[in-house]
Design a protein around this motif. Structure first.
Motif, PDB file in Angstrom:
ATOM      1  N   GLN A 282       0.852  -1.186   0.000  1.00 20.05           N
ATOM      2  CA  GLN A 282       0.000   0.000   0.000  1.00 20.05           C
ATOM      3  C   GLN A 282       0.882   1.228   0.000  1.00 20.05           C
ATOM      4  N   THR A 283       0.568   2.158  -0.890  1.00 25.22           N
ATOM      5  CA  THR A 283       1.398   3.341  -1.064  1.00 25.22           C
ATOM      6  C   THR A 283       0.711   4.628  -0.641  1.00 25.22           C
TER       7      THR A 283
ATOM      8  N   ASP B 283      -3.972   2.696   6.476  1.00 30.46           N
ATOM      9  CA  ASP B 283      -3.541   1.308   6.323  1.00 30.46           C
ATOM     10  C   ASP B 283      -4.743   0.358   6.391  1.00 30.46           C
ATOM     11  N   VAL B 284      -4.900  -0.430   5.334  1.00 32.85           N
ATOM     12  CA  VAL B 284      -5.985  -1.416   5.302  1.00 32.85           C
ATOM     13  C   VAL B 284      -5.449  -2.834   5.109  1.00 32.85           C
ATOM     14  N   LEU B 285      -4.122  -3.002   5.237  1.00 35.27           N
ATOM     15  CA  LEU B 285      -3.517  -4.298   4.925  1.00 35.27           C
ATOM     16  C   LEU B 285      -3.029  -5.045   6.158  1.00 35.27           C
ATOM     17  N   GLN B 286      -3.495  -4.647   7.348  1.00 33.99           N
ATOM     18  CA  GLN B 286      -3.135  -5.415   8.532  1.00 33.99           C
ATOM     19  C   GLN B 286      -3.731  -6.817   8.439  1.00 33.99           C
ATOM     20  N   ASN B 287      -2.882  -7.837   8.695  1.00 34.78           N
ATOM     21  CA  ASN B 287      -3.302  -9.241   8.666  1.00 34.78           C
ATOM     22  C   ASN B 287      -3.851  -9.652   7.297  1.00 34.78           C
ATOM     23  N   VAL B 288      -3.357  -9.025   6.237  1.00 35.29           N
ATOM     24  CA  VAL B 288      -3.756  -9.356   4.872  1.00 35.29           C
ATOM     25  C   VAL B 288      -2.568  -9.950   4.137  1.00 35.29           C
TER      26      VAL B 288
ATOM     27  N   GLY C  68       0.219 -13.038  -2.995  1.00 32.43           N
ATOM     28  CA  GLY C  68      -0.550 -13.849  -3.934  1.00 32.43           C
ATOM     29  C   GLY C  68      -1.033 -13.006  -5.097  1.00 32.43           C
ATOM     30  N   PRO C  69      -1.661 -13.613  -6.073  1.00 31.58           N
ATOM     31  CA  PRO C  69      -2.166 -12.855  -7.230  1.00 31.58           C
ATOM     32  C   PRO C  69      -3.320 -11.919  -6.887  1.00 31.58           C
ATOM     33  N   GLU C  70      -4.016 -12.152  -5.759  1.00 30.15           N
ATOM     34  CA  GLU C  70      -5.134 -11.296  -5.365  1.00 30.15           C
ATOM     35  C   GLU C  70      -4.827 -10.599  -4.043  1.00 30.15           C
ATOM     36  N   LEU C  71      -5.398  -9.394  -3.889  1.00 30.68           N
ATOM     37  CA  LEU C  71      -5.292  -8.631  -2.647  1.00 30.68           C
ATOM     38  C   LEU C  71      -6.702  -8.226  -2.237  1.00 30.68           C
ATOM     39  N   THR C  72      -7.152  -8.700  -1.070  1.00 31.90           N
ATOM     40  CA  THR C  72      -8.491  -8.399  -0.574  1.00 31.90           C
ATOM     41  C   THR C  72      -8.388  -7.604   0.720  1.00 31.90           C
TER      42      THR C  72
END
Length: 561
Positions: A174-175, A179-184, A188-192
């Motif tokens: 994430q740039t 921050d929405v990527l905690q514990n994500v 892999g090819p997908e980011l949810t």
């Protein structure tokens, strides 16, 4: 001639060092070959080969070989040296040794080699990020509190080492934004992730880096716009399209929600957006019902569920209901109008449990006030009373002896109280000389009771036809299906029949209340002879097979007019 030969020989000996005193002379090849000059090419390039050869006797043929031998050399004809191959994909520079062998017709041969260096030229992989879109929103714009999946599976490598796995690694980061990527998972090819719920609109930025099989990498960056909590609308689903008959109940099973706590509670309003005028029972409830209007041809009613949140965001969704004219059929409905849930049975609409008997058919149309009848009857039943000579009886105060079912066209005997030929207290054994399943039954069973010499079904039919009940002389025992058409299964007690039109169906002591049907039963035969016949219990609505010697009641039937 001898001089010339001597001179040539002398020149050859001199050229070969014949004066050195050595006895060994170098041997010239029978065929002299030149494979060409060394060269360097990029991977996947087409390499052209061609050499020359002289000597030997007769025509010369050519053959190419390679080391390493993992390439395919294409040579159109062995009579020419021209050939080619496609340089393979490599991860580092590789030198191939190409050998050209030339063979003359007399067997003399020679060869020569050249080197082809295949240079590793790696094209960078391409990172591709597919972004889902939200209906009704600008491109790459998402509500707050919404799950979003970015997909990089379409990233590719034009010169992949492994065509089945062109990308060896994915890296997300994430740039921009909260921050929405905690514990994500980021590899892999997908980011949810779930978009943040903020008071103000915001921006999120992400970069996908892909790595190919030769460790080259490339990246793509994307930017998403996120709505504020007050800009984020609720979601709504009005349900599925359906088809009903006029007068039936339309189940309106809407659903709506908002992930924004401050947006709740939601308000609902069902709207009718068509020329038809169905009555919506509770228009401000997400789950409600409407009565299908009367139509003369198939028409479509549109129902729209409008949902408003606490920020006055308004969304809506619609369903189409095809309303068909109700066509008369030859089957009675069951009389059932109550509806069941997991733990109760009652008259409340059960939209979460659709498809029940009480949702469809003549009975519910009657309850909705939209059923036209030729006569009278409880629920969807439609009967006309007939007097002793078969004429219609419209006055409720007058007696009647028969009833015509206006759906099936059948005319039925009405039982009587007291001692008479048509008394409800009379019982009979099942007895027929034909179509009896191999056993005609018992002519005068011990338990049967009536005012005839023999109390059996055949004797009763003959006696009634002799008297001409209601002016008719073609009475018979009903079939199983005909008898079943009289059952009023919507009743919770008493004989399960429309007692307005079929009084005297039982006496106080009768339970069970079996009436004979015409069909013999295949259950319990002796040899090939059926010992039992079908009967229906009007106390419970159940059917059963009884021994033909059993005593049961009879209600006669005939075709209508």
């Amino acid at each position: 001639m001898r001089f010339c030969s001597f001179l040539v020989l002398s020149l050859l000996l001199t050229a070969c060092g014949g004066g050195s005193g050595s006895d060994e002379q170098p041997t010239m090849p029978d065929v002299v070959v030149n494979a060409g000059v060394d060269q360097s090419v990029n991977e996947m390039a087409t390499v052209s080969l061609g050499g020359e050869a002289a000597g030997g006797e007769g025509a010369i043929t050519f053959a190419w070989t390679a080391s390493p031998n993992d390439i395919t050399i294409t040579q159109d004809s062995t009579t020419a040296s021209a050939a080619s191959f496609v340089a393979p994909t490599v991860t580092e520079d590789i030198i191939y040794t190409l050998t050209l062998t030339a063979t003359a017709a007399n067997g003399a041969n020679g060869s020569d080699t050249l080197q082809v260096t295949v240079l590793a030229v790696n094209s960078l992989p391409e990172a591709v990020v597919n972004i889902p879109q939200v209906s009704g929103q600008p491109a790459n714009t998402f509500p707050a509190g919404t799950s979003v999946t970015l997909n990089g599976a379409n990233s590719f490598d034009s010169d992949a080492v492994d065509a089945n796995a062109p990308i060896s690694a994915f890296r997300w980061e994430q740039t921009q934004g909260q921050d929405v990527l905690q514990n994500v998972s980021l590899d892999g090819p997908e980011l949810t992730f779930v978009t943040p719920i903020l008071a103000d609109a915001s921006t999120l930025g992400f970069t996908l880096t892909v790595v190919d099989g030769e460790n080259a990498e490339n990246s793509e960056s994307v930017t998403l716009q996120i709505l504020s909590e007050s800009q984020t609308p609720p979601t709504v689903n009005a349900g599925v399209d359906r088809t009903v008959f006029e007068g039936e109940t339309i189940l309106l099973t809407g659903d709506a929600s908002s992930v924004i706590p401050a947006a709740n509670p939601l308000s609902f309003l069902w709207l009718n957006d068509s020329g038809l005028t169905p009555t919506i029972l509770q228009p401000t409830s997400a789950i409600t019902t409407a009565a299908a209007p009367t139509v003369t041809s198939s028409q479509t009613a549109t129902f729209t569920l409008q949902v408003t949140d606490q920020f006055n965001n308004q969304v809506e969704d619609s369903i189409q209901v095809d309303v068909q004219p109700f066509t008369s059929n030859l089957l009675n409905d069951t009389g059932v109008t109550q509806l069941a849930s997991n733990n109760s049975v009652g008259s409340e609409p059960q939209n979460l449990f659709p498809g029940q008997d009480g949702h469809r058919g003549r009975d519910v149309i009657f309850d909705n006030g939209a059923l036209e009848k030729a006569g009278r009857g409880q629920q969807g039943f439609d009967y006309t009373r007939l007097d002793a000579v078969g004429d219609q009886v419209d006055d409720d105060s007058l007696s009647f002896s028969c009833v015509r079912d206006n759906l099936t066209g059948l005319v039925w005997e009405v039982k009587e109280q007291g001692a008479s030929l048509n008394s409800v207290s009379n019982t009979y054994s099942w007895f027929f000389s034909e179509n009896n399943g191999g056993f005609e039954g018992v002519a005068n069973a011990a338990g049967a009771s009536c005012d005839l010499a023999q109390c059996n079904t055949t004797a009763f039919v003959e006696a009634v036809n002799a008297r001409g009940l209601c002016g008719f002389f073609d009475w018979r025992i009903p079939t199983y299906s005909e008898l079943q058409s009289l059952l009023h299964l919507g009743k919770t007690s008493g004989p399960l029949i429309d007692e307005m039109n079929f009084p005297n169906t039982t006496d106080a002591a009768a339970n069970p209340l079996f009436y004979w049907a015409r069909e013999a039963s295949a259950d319990g035969p002796q040899g090939d002879a059926a010992q039992n016949a079908w009967a229906i219990d009007f106390a419970t609505g159940n059917d059963n097979f009884l021994n033909k010697s059993s005593a049961a009641r009879v209600r006669l039937v005939r075709a209508g007019r």
